[in-house]
Design an enzyme around this catalytic site. Structure first.
Site, PDB file in Angstrom:
ATOM      1  N   CYS A  64       4.141  -1.065 -12.141  1.00  0.00           N
ATOM      2  CA  CYS A  64       4.592   0.150 -12.822  1.00  0.00           C
ATOM      3  C   CYS A  64       5.755  -0.215 -13.747  1.00  0.00           C
ATOM      4  O   CYS A  64       6.918   0.037 -13.436  1.00  0.00           O
ATOM      5  CB  CYS A  64       5.018   1.159 -11.771  1.00  0.00           C
ATOM      6  SG  CYS A  64       5.397   2.745 -12.475  1.00  0.00           S
ATOM      7  N   ALA A 107       0.782  -1.244   0.000  1.00  0.00           N
ATOM      8  CA  ALA A 107       0.000   0.000   0.000  1.00  0.00           C
ATOM      9  C   ALA A 107       0.808   1.286   0.000  1.00  0.00           C
ATOM     10  O   ALA A 107       0.292   2.326  -0.409  1.00  0.00           O
ATOM     11  CB  ALA A 107      -0.950   0.003   1.189  1.00  0.00           C
ATOM     12  N   ASP A 130       4.014  -8.733   5.626  1.00  0.00           N
ATOM     13  CA  ASP A 130       4.063  -9.307   4.288  1.00  0.00           C
ATOM     14  C   ASP A 130       2.663  -9.800   3.938  1.00  0.00           C
ATOM     15  O   ASP A 130       2.113 -10.645   4.642  1.00  0.00           O
ATOM     16  CB  ASP A 130       5.059 -10.471   4.304  1.00  0.00           C
ATOM     17  CG  ASP A 130       5.290 -11.067   2.928  1.00  0.00           C
ATOM     18  OD1 ASP A 130       4.398 -10.927   2.059  1.00  0.00           O
ATOM     19  OD2 ASP A 130       6.344 -11.680   2.731  1.00  0.00           O
ATOM     20  N   PRO A 141       3.385   4.271  -1.087  1.00  0.00           N
ATOM     21  CA  PRO A 141       3.223   5.357  -0.106  1.00  0.00           C
ATOM     22  C   PRO A 141       1.783   5.791   0.130  1.00  0.00           C
ATOM     23  O   PRO A 141       1.534   6.584   1.014  1.00  0.00           O
ATOM     24  CB  PRO A 141       4.019   6.502  -0.734  1.00  0.00           C
ATOM     25  CG  PRO A 141       3.935   6.244  -2.207  1.00  0.00           C
ATOM     26  CD  PRO A 141       3.907   4.754  -2.368  1.00  0.00           C
ATOM     27  N   GLY A 142       0.820   5.301  -0.668  1.00  0.00           N
ATOM     28  CA  GLY A 142      -0.561   5.568  -0.279  1.00  0.00           C
ATOM     29  C   GLY A 142      -1.436   6.215  -1.337  1.00  0.00           C
ATOM     30  O   GLY A 142      -2.581   6.564  -1.042  1.00  0.00           O
TER      31      GLY A 142
END
Lengths: 325, 171
Positions: A252, A133, A183, A135-136
């Site tokens: 990404c 998650a 994890d 950096p948000g």
């Protein structure tokens, strides 16, 4: 996977790699996928990604935010394929240092990343797991889209990155979440989510426009290791989604090894998942043929964002539904 | 060797409730106006406890997860000195500022000083109140917590916690 990574370098790949300062195997893969169009990708990667923000519609009317920012000398332009995204064309001060930022009225997020949550389509009242998650960006977007009324379980393994995640959740004033450091492959078995987002750790090949070091920072062996981690995460999360539920797998990257090959491996190992077309969001179809590999035709329903075609960072996004058992 | 206890959220102890009640009273509020379901994060060996207001639908799932880091709205921290309110709590309560609770309002210039963690002097204060108060800008947006003080016949606000923290902490 090993077959996919057994790449023979062409003279053209070596030449282009030298010209644009890439590891040659990366360019060879671009040539395999795009042919001569690979040069356009290499050129597009030379252009820095524009600064983009996502308005937090949970806190402010986005037109009002635009007015406030423009009164301070910023120039904003809506990103057409996002609901709340803006390109920041002019910033008299860094966009991460305004009072509006401190108020939680926006999040600095790349445009491709903003589309990932749209593929997930989170709904109020659901249990939603964000498995990597920090950096948000997507975690806060999930809570924004559900008006802070879904239950978000956000998992992050890194001690440093989870601090930033908590800070963003606080800054943007969300409360309907549980933040777990750990994890996501080791989550308790009785956690069953309606939707899962796995924006997997990746080579970052998709963000060369932001970080030029990515042109040379990952070897073929690194890519193999990254693929294994991604598959391991996806396959373990497959048991954490309810029947009928959705997993969005994203990375990404433009690498097939981190995209279609991960999804294909899941489809080959289980018969209870299928790839769904997640709607009219920008992106090209997933790649079915890669070198000598023929992948399941379903992967065509996944989406790819290309810097030279879509003006974004490179991204792979695939929506999987758990159906028949 | 003793097994390390997993961080978890628990109901507040009686003394912790009392501290929160006192804080609420100092703002002219009942505790229920601040939080519906306050819970403390228990981390082995810690000398302070972060306190969260955990929505009921979130609290139902808490027992199933391990290595909890946070959940719900961060209300503040209880340590030996008492309760230190958070920035999200300032935002939650700031909607009551105009008529229900005493707050401090600063000018735009005052906001700049405050967000740099600097004292705000009388010429940049529009509304002043003594003690620990929510500080708002001219639009009524919370910008942090400050201490309304008087020195030498002059009123000022000492910063306690301001939104600039989000930048100074780098996240």
């Amino acid at each position: 996977m090993s077959q996919a990574l057994n790449i023979k370098l062409s003279r053209e790949a070596v030449r282009l790699a030298e010209k644009y300062d890439y590891l040659p195997f990366m360019v060879e893969r671009y040539l395999m996928i795009l042919g001569s169009e690979a040069v356009e990708l290499l050129e597009a990667n030379e252009e820095p990604l524009p600064e983009t923000i996502r308005c937090n519609s949970h806190l402010i009317d986005c037109r009002l935010l635009q007015e406030r920012m423009e009164a301070k000398g910023f120039t904003l332009e809506p990103i057409p394929f996002t609901r709340h995204g803006y390109i920041v064309h002019r910033q008299p001060i860094p966009v991460g240092a305004t009072h509006e930022y401190l108020q939680g009225y926006y999040y600095i997020q790349d445009p491709g990343s903003m589309t990932v949550t749209a593929h997930l389509d989170p709904q109020p009242g659901e249990i939603i797991l964000d498995a990597a998650a920090a950096p948000g960006g997507k975690a806060t977007q999930i809570l924004q889209e559900t008006r802070d009324s879904a239950l978000l379980i956000a998992v992050e393994i890194s001690r440093r990155r989870i601090r930033a995640l908590r800070s963003h959740l606080n800054r943007m004033r969300f409360s309907s979440y549980i933040l777990i450091r750990g994890d996501s492959r080791r989550l308790p078995r009785d956690i069953q989510a309606d939707r899962i987002l796995l924006d997997a750790p990746s080579s970052g090949e998709g963000i060369i426009r932001k970080d030029r070091a990515r042109k040379r920072s990952r070897s073929m062996e690194d890519l193999r290791a990254i693929h294994e981690i991604q598959y391991s995460m996806l396959s373990s999360l497959a048991d954490r989604v309810k029947l009928g539920g959705v997993i969005v797998y994203a990375a990404c990257t433009t690498a097939v090894e981190e995209g279609e090959l991960v999804v294909a491996r899941l489809l080959e190992s289980r018969d209870d998942f299928e790839v769904e077309d997640s709607g009219a969001y920008p992106g090209d179809p997933g790649i079915e043929e890669y070198g000598k590999l023929q992948l399941p035709s379903e992967v065509k329903r996944c989406k790819r964002l290309w810097p030279h075609r879509h003006g974004t960072e490179g991204f792979f996004i695939c929506r999987l539904r758990r159906g028949r058992t | 060797m003793q097994a390390k206890e997993r961080p978890h959220l628990r109901k507040l102890r009686r003394d912790e409730y009392r501290i929160l009640h006192l804080f609420a009273a100092s703002q002219g509020l009942e505790l229920e106006s601040i939080a519906h379901n306050p819970m403390a994060l228990e981390v082995g060996g810690a000398r302070y406890h972060d306190v969260f207001d955990v929505p009921i639908h979130v609290a139902r799932v808490l027992g199933r997860v391990g290595w909890l880091y946070s959940a719900g709205l961060y209300l503040g921290t209880i340590d030996r000195s008492g309760f230190i309110p958070s920035l999200p709590l300032a935002h939650r309560l700031s909607r009551l500022c105009s008529h229900l609770i005493p707050c401090v309002r600063v000018t735009w210039e005052g906001e700049k000083f405050f967000l740099y963690g600097r004292r705000v002097l009388e010429e940049n204060i529009e509304v002043w109140s003594p003690g620990l108060r929510i500080v708002v800008n001219p639009l009524g947006e919370a910008i942090g917590w400050g201490l309304g003080a008087e020195r030498g016949g002059s009123r000022m606000i000492e910063p306690i916690k301001d939104l600039g923290w989000y930048l100074r902490r780098g996240g």
